[in-house]
Every structure is written in structure tokens, then in C-alpha cells.
Design a protein around this motif. Structure first.
Motif, PDB file in Angstrom:
ATOM      1  N   LEU A  65     -15.476  19.542  -1.021  1.00 17.23           N
ATOM      2  CA  LEU A  65     -15.959  18.216  -1.414  1.00 17.23           C
ATOM      3  C   LEU A  65     -17.399  17.981  -0.957  1.00 17.23           C
ATOM      4  N   LEU A  66     -17.728  18.449   0.225  1.00 20.66           N
ATOM      5  CA  LEU A  66     -19.080  18.226   0.745  1.00 20.66           C
ATOM      6  C   LEU A  66     -20.131  19.054   0.015  1.00 20.66           C
ATOM      7  N   ALA A 101     -18.712  13.709  -2.839  1.00 25.35           N
ATOM      8  CA  ALA A 101     -18.451  13.338  -1.450  1.00 25.35           C
ATOM      9  C   ALA A 101     -18.711  11.850  -1.220  1.00 25.35           C
ATOM     10  N   ALA A 102     -19.711  11.297  -1.887  1.00 26.15           N
ATOM     11  CA  ALA A 102     -20.021   9.879  -1.722  1.00 26.15           C
ATOM     12  C   ALA A 102     -18.931   8.981  -2.285  1.00 26.15           C
ATOM     13  N   ARG A 103     -18.107   9.514  -3.192  1.00 28.60           N
ATOM     14  CA  ARG A 103     -17.080   8.703  -3.850  1.00 28.60           C
ATOM     15  C   ARG A 103     -15.680   8.981  -3.320  1.00 28.60           C
ATOM     16  N   THR A 104     -15.570   9.800  -2.273  1.00 28.58           N
ATOM     17  CA  THR A 104     -14.250  10.194  -1.764  1.00 28.58           C
ATOM     18  C   THR A 104     -14.236  10.166  -0.242  1.00 28.58           C
ATOM     19  N   ARG A 105     -13.026  10.150   0.308  1.00 28.78           N
ATOM     20  CA  ARG A 105     -12.839  10.216   1.754  1.00 28.78           C
ATOM     21  C   ARG A 105     -11.512  10.899   2.060  1.00 28.78           C
ATOM     22  N   ALA A 151     -12.002   7.202  -3.830  1.00 27.27           N
ATOM     23  CA  ALA A 151     -10.721   7.897  -3.888  1.00 27.27           C
ATOM     24  C   ALA A 151     -10.454   8.491  -2.508  1.00 27.27           C
ATOM     25  N   VAL A 152      -9.248   8.303  -2.002  1.00 26.78           N
ATOM     26  CA  VAL A 152      -8.936   8.698  -0.629  1.00 26.78           C
ATOM     27  C   VAL A 152      -7.692   9.577  -0.605  1.00 26.78           C
ATOM     28  N   LEU A 175      -8.790  14.145  -6.348  1.00 24.33           N
ATOM     29  CA  LEU A 175      -9.808  13.217  -5.853  1.00 24.33           C
ATOM     30  C   LEU A 175     -10.942  13.061  -6.864  1.00 24.33           C
ATOM     31  N   ALA A 176     -11.370  14.164  -7.444  1.00 25.48           N
ATOM     32  CA  ALA A 176     -12.449  14.111  -8.439  1.00 25.48           C
ATOM     33  C   ALA A 176     -12.018  13.322  -9.666  1.00 25.48           C
TER      34      ALA A 176
END
Length: 290
Positions: free
Chosen positions: A181-182, A188-192, A151-152, A286-287
């Protein structure tokens, strides 16, 4: 001789209590700028007036953009119309700005040849987003397709933006969202995060890197949040798909604000218009899409 010394603090307190002194204490003189221009549009319901103004020395170049007035000054807009030449004071405080002392110098008439442009289709959740070719802050090629599977969050800025509640505020909100997010390594691994400049002539990779580095919270920087730009036609196509409007005027841009959340398939999940969303709103979207 002692009596004047005891009176001095009282005199100072009385001066600070006056309305003029309270106002100057709240908004320092360095954050008040004279503005001159011509009215393009008045929105009384929104307490907004769009003005084509000249350079504001020390703050911003000439451009056409909307300004708000405070609720206490809303009545001023009853007497302002398109074509009027005006003077005002632009007040900038933290991430907010507004006009005060709005005065009509010369009454004018609107341009009879001016017509409203066609209304573009509003982006909708589920819309496909163009797989745009970009160049990131390190000069590396980047495509939106490279981020598929995550998800971005995507937003648009230009680094020379002078208005504190436009591009600078979007950067601050992304920075706050980044921190949240971090904190969750799995999320964090699933988003940018991705910030795109629509001013490629000025915002080269080196400029983007210098601009974005102070906001980075990863080591090395830009591992999670990239800054990028691209060819003008590519940025225009991507921005248009997300409702972004921008016009270059006199070394600057008039633009709206659009922040999009894309799902792992690259489709639009949520579009935030303006700047009244919070970092927590962005994180939640994002989540939900990751």
C-alpha cells in the motif's frame, strides 16, 4: 586406514536418506511438543479435532482449540469421539501446526447437557459497524469515526497468542499489505490499517507499541497502521458485529479469525474469515473501496 574415511560420507548420506532422519530434519525436536487433553468435537471432513488440553510447556497455556491432522493421518479421527482422553504430539513449523501420534487413552462420553449456542447472524457487506471508542498504542483516544473518509482494514489479535498461524500470521500479513500500500502514495492516503487487541487487561498501550513497532514501515511509526484496544464491552460489541468469537481461558484465549475491510463511510465492504487470504487480497479490497 583410508577406506573408512571414504565410507563415512556414504554412511552419513544413507542415514540422512532414512524416513526418520528426513522427518527430524524437517521438524526439529524443539518444535514438537507432547499434548494431553479431552476431545470436545471431531470434524472428520475438515480433518479437525477440538481439544481441551493442558499446558504445553514451552509453547502455550491450557486452552480449548481446534487442531488439524495431516491427510495421511485422517483415518485416526475415525476412532476419536467427544469425551475421549487423548495424547498427541503437537508439531509447529513456520506458520503451520498440526497433531501427530494421536492416541485415545480412555474412551469417554460427550456431556449430555452440552448444547449448541444460538447461531449469530453472519455479517454482510453494507452492514454498519459500531463507532467504537478505542485507545491506541500511544494512549490517545481513537474512534472508528476518526477514520471515516478512508477505507480501513481491521483485524483482531492478542499479543500473547502462541499459535504461529493465528495472531502472528495476521500481523505478518498486515505488514506485507502495508508495504504494498505504501508503494502507491495516492492509495496510501486513502487507506489505513488497524489492529485491535481483545485482551485489554494485558495489552496496554505500552505493550501494543512494543509489539507493533517491529512491523512498522513508516517514519515515525504508527502513522499508517495503528494498534489499539478499549473497554471489554466495546471490543466485544465491535467484534461481535464482525463475527469475532473469543473466550478467555487460563491466561489465554480461544478465538476465531476475522479481518474486515470498511468502506469510507464505516460500513462493511468485505469480511475475511480465517487466515487463507493474502496481502494482495486485502490490498485489492482496500483499493476497490477507497
Amino acid at each position: 586406514m583410508r577406506e573408512p574415511r571414504r565410507l563415512l560420507p556414504l554412511l552419513l548420506l544413507a542415514a540422512l536418506a532414512s524416513p526418520a532422519c528426513r522427518r527430524e530434519a524437517k521438524v526439529p525436536a524443539g518444535q514438537r511438543y507432547p499434548l494431553e487433553g479431552k476431545v470436545v468435537l471431531v470434524d472428520e471432513a475438515g480433518r479437525s479435532v477440538t481439544i481441551a488440553h493442558g499446558d504445553v510447556p514451552g509453547f502455550m497455556p491450557a486452552m480449548t482449540m481446534p487442531f488439524v491432522v495431516l491427510e495421511s493421518d485422517a483415518a485416526l479421527l475415525h476412532h476419536v469421539g467427544p469425551g475421549d482422553a487423548i495424547t498427541a504430539t503437537l508439531v509447529a513449523l513456520d506458520s503451520r501446526y498440526w497433531l501427530e501420534d494421536l492416541v485415545v487413552v480412555t474412551k469417554g462420553t460427550p456431556d449430555p447437557n452440552a448444547t449448541a449456542g444460538p447461531r449469530a447472524r453472519e455479517p454482510q457487506p453494507g452492514d454498519a459497524v459500531p463507532d467504537t471508542a478505542l485507545v491506541d498504542q500511544d494512549g490517545r483516544r481513537l474512534r472508528l469515526a476518526d477514520l471515516r473518509g478512508k477505507a480501513v482494514a481491521v483485524t483482531f489479535v492478542f499479543t500473547r497468542c502462541p499459535m504461529p498461524d493465528f495472531c502472528p500470521l495476521l500481523m505478518k500479513k498486515f505488514a506485507a499489505a502495508q508495504v504494498l500500500l505504501l508503494k502507491d502514495p495516492g492509495l496510501a492516503a486513502r487507506t489505513r490499517l488497524l489492529t485491535i487487541s481483545f485482551d485489554p487487561a494485558h495489552d496496554t498501550p505500552d505493550v501494543l507499541r512494543a509489539f507493533g513497532k517491529p512491523f512498522q514501515k513508516t517514519s515515525p511509526p504508527f502513522e499508517y497502521w495503528s494498534l489499539a484496544t478499549g473497554k471489554p464491552e466495546a471490543i466485544r460489541a465491535l467484534g461481535g458485529a464482525l463475527g469475532l468469537d473469543y473466550v478467555e481461558e487460563s491466561r489465554s484465549f480461544t478465538h476465531n479469525l476475522r479481518t474486515a475491510v470498511l468502506d469510507p463511510e464505516g460500513k462493511l465492504r468485505r469480511l475475511f474469515r480465517g487466515n487463507d487470504w493474502t496481502p494482495e487480497d486485502l490490498v485489492a479490497e482496500l483499493a476497490g473501496g477507497a
